[in-house]
Design a protein around this motif. Structure first.
Motif, mmCIF file in Angstrom:
data_model
loop_
_atom_site.group_PDB
_atom_site.id
_atom_site.type_symbol
_atom_site.label_atom_id
_atom_site.label_comp_id
_atom_site.label_asym_id
_atom_site.label_seq_id
_atom_site.Cartn_x
_atom_site.Cartn_y
_atom_site.Cartn_z
ATOM 1 N N GLN A 47 0.838 -1.205 0.000
ATOM 2 C CA GLN A 47 0.000 0.000 0.000
ATOM 3 C C GLN A 47 0.868 1.248 0.000
ATOM 4 N N GLU A 48 2.059 1.162 0.587
ATOM 5 C CA GLU A 48 3.028 2.254 0.557
ATOM 6 C C GLU A 48 4.394 1.723 0.976
ATOM 7 N N ASP A 100 4.855 -0.297 -5.255
ATOM 8 C CA ASP A 100 4.380 0.632 -4.233
ATOM 9 C C ASP A 100 3.137 1.346 -4.763
ATOM 10 N N ARG A 158 1.378 3.582 -3.217
ATOM 11 C CA ARG A 158 1.315 4.964 -2.704
ATOM 12 C C ARG A 158 -0.108 5.336 -2.288
ATOM 13 N N HIS A 159 -0.781 4.388 -1.651
ATOM 14 C CA HIS A 159 -2.149 4.574 -1.142
ATOM 15 C C HIS A 159 -3.177 4.818 -2.245
ATOM 16 N N ASP A 160 -2.854 4.453 -3.471
ATOM 17 C CA ASP A 160 -3.755 4.633 -4.614
ATOM 18 C C ASP A 160 -4.206 3.245 -5.077
ATOM 19 N N GLU A 211 -0.604 9.631 7.765
ATOM 20 C CA GLU A 211 0.503 10.393 7.205
ATOM 21 C C GLU A 211 0.920 11.480 8.196
ATOM 22 N N LYS A 237 -3.846 2.415 -8.773
ATOM 23 C CA LYS A 237 -2.458 2.083 -9.117
ATOM 24 C C LYS A 237 -2.134 0.668 -8.663
ATOM 25 N N GLN A 238 -2.636 0.283 -7.488
ATOM 26 C CA GLN A 238 -2.347 -1.058 -6.989
ATOM 27 C C GLN A 238 -2.946 -2.122 -7.898
ATOM 28 N N ASN A 248 6.704 4.336 1.903
ATOM 29 C CA ASN A 248 7.224 5.511 2.590
ATOM 30 C C ASN A 248 7.003 5.361 4.091
#
Length: 312
Positions: free
Chosen positions: A42-43, A71, A73-75, A197, A78-79, A45
């Motif tokens: 999911q991320e 990654d 990136r919480h999208d 975050e 995208k996942q 970072n």
């Protein structure tokens, strides 16, 4: 005769753990057709997930498997795209850490159709996954908030710093709410989304403190968010106690500081989680029929006294 639940859990967990043990000792050897293991995070970072990544890469190397890491990136869109790409690249086992437990179902269905063994890690995913490994997140929320209530002597105003809509976050909030509900003198006065975050959590916490001048405590659903909340608490100059979930190294360091508002976190074990997830995935991929569908992992409350001896 009914078999005690703990015994059943221990026996089931041992089956998946056996695969992990073989990984560590090098007794598992990949077929001549090299295994390809994909993990969609999911991320990345966040040191919690980076710790998972490193543990996975080490375990995969021990069996000569290839690893593909993405990654989101919480999208969640995208996942889904990342997973579809991994399927095209021929992954055999997919470890999926959902950015959205429901929204990721499209990716799970695509993996199932392609014959990919899919294990959800840390957060459960909707759809036909082959297994799930994650912390006891209800317990994590409960332990942190029960500790907070005790340190407030059972009285005071508490706010909740919520997060993204995945099952672990919902369970942490449920556990926290249940614990605080056992203290008649505790009032939950606010709940807002810090999205796990640092910067967002800091801003949200500033707003919470301004709206609730008599606030006594805050529960954050994760340590990264709590570190942002900590900045806001310290800037306010108020005596507000903070608890959280994860066991992040920076959070552990802050908890050790004298007079820190950050008093405890319910620690998870990311290395164990991903190793057990890989072990479960291998067992399912190799056709084992007597392995569990889920493996829950205990959490441990880390306060100032315990923080010096804790690390991932």
């Amino acid at each position: 005769m009914k078999i005690p639940e703990l015994t059943v859990h221990a026996r089931k967990t041992a089956l998946a753990t056996a695969c992990v043990s073989m990984l560590a000792t090098g007794t598992v050897v990949a077929d001549e057709d090299t295994l390809t293991i994909g993990m969609s995070f999911q991320e990345l970072n966040n040191q919690y997930f980076v710790t998972m990544q490193k543990a996975l890469e080490s375990a995969a190397e021990s069996i000569g498997a290839e690893v593909i890491i993405t990654d989101a990136r919480h999208d969640v869109a995208k996942q889904v795209s990342d997973v579809e790409d991994m399927i095209q690249r021929g992954v055999d086992i997919l470890l999926l850490n959902p950015a959205d437990s429901v929204g990721v179902e499209t990716a799970v269905l695509a993996a199932k159709e392609a014959g990919v063994t899919t294990i959800a890690i840390d957060a459960q995913a909707k759809g036909p996954v082959d297994g799930f490994v994650g912390s006891k997140n209800y317990d994590a929320g409960y332990k942190s908030c029960d500790y907070l209530a005790q340190k407030l002597d059972g009285e005071g105003q508490v706010a909740l710093l919520d997060g993204i809509p995945v099952v672990p976050i919902l369970q942490r909030i449920d556990g926290c709410t249940a614990a605080l509900g056992e203290y008649s003198g505790i009032e939950i006065v606010d709940k807002q989304n810090g999205r796990q975050e640092r910067a967002q959590a800091m801003t949200v916490t500033e707003n919470i403190i301004q709206a609730n001048p008599d606030l006594d405590g805050i529960f954050s659903v994760n340590d990264i968010g709590s570190l942002g909340a900590l900045v806001a608490i310290e800037a306010s100059g108020k005596d507000i106690k903070l608890v959280s979930v994860d066991g992040h190294p920076e959070a552990i360091s802050k908890i050790q500081e004298a007079n820190s508002p950050f008093i405890a976190t319910s620690a998870q074990y990311p290395r164990d989680m991903v190793r057990l997830g890989l072990g479960l995935g291998l067992a399912k991929y190799w056709g084992a029929s007597n392995v569990p569908a889920e493996i829950p992992i205990d959490v441990k409350l880390i306060d100032r006294e315990k923080a010096a001896d804790f690390s991932w």
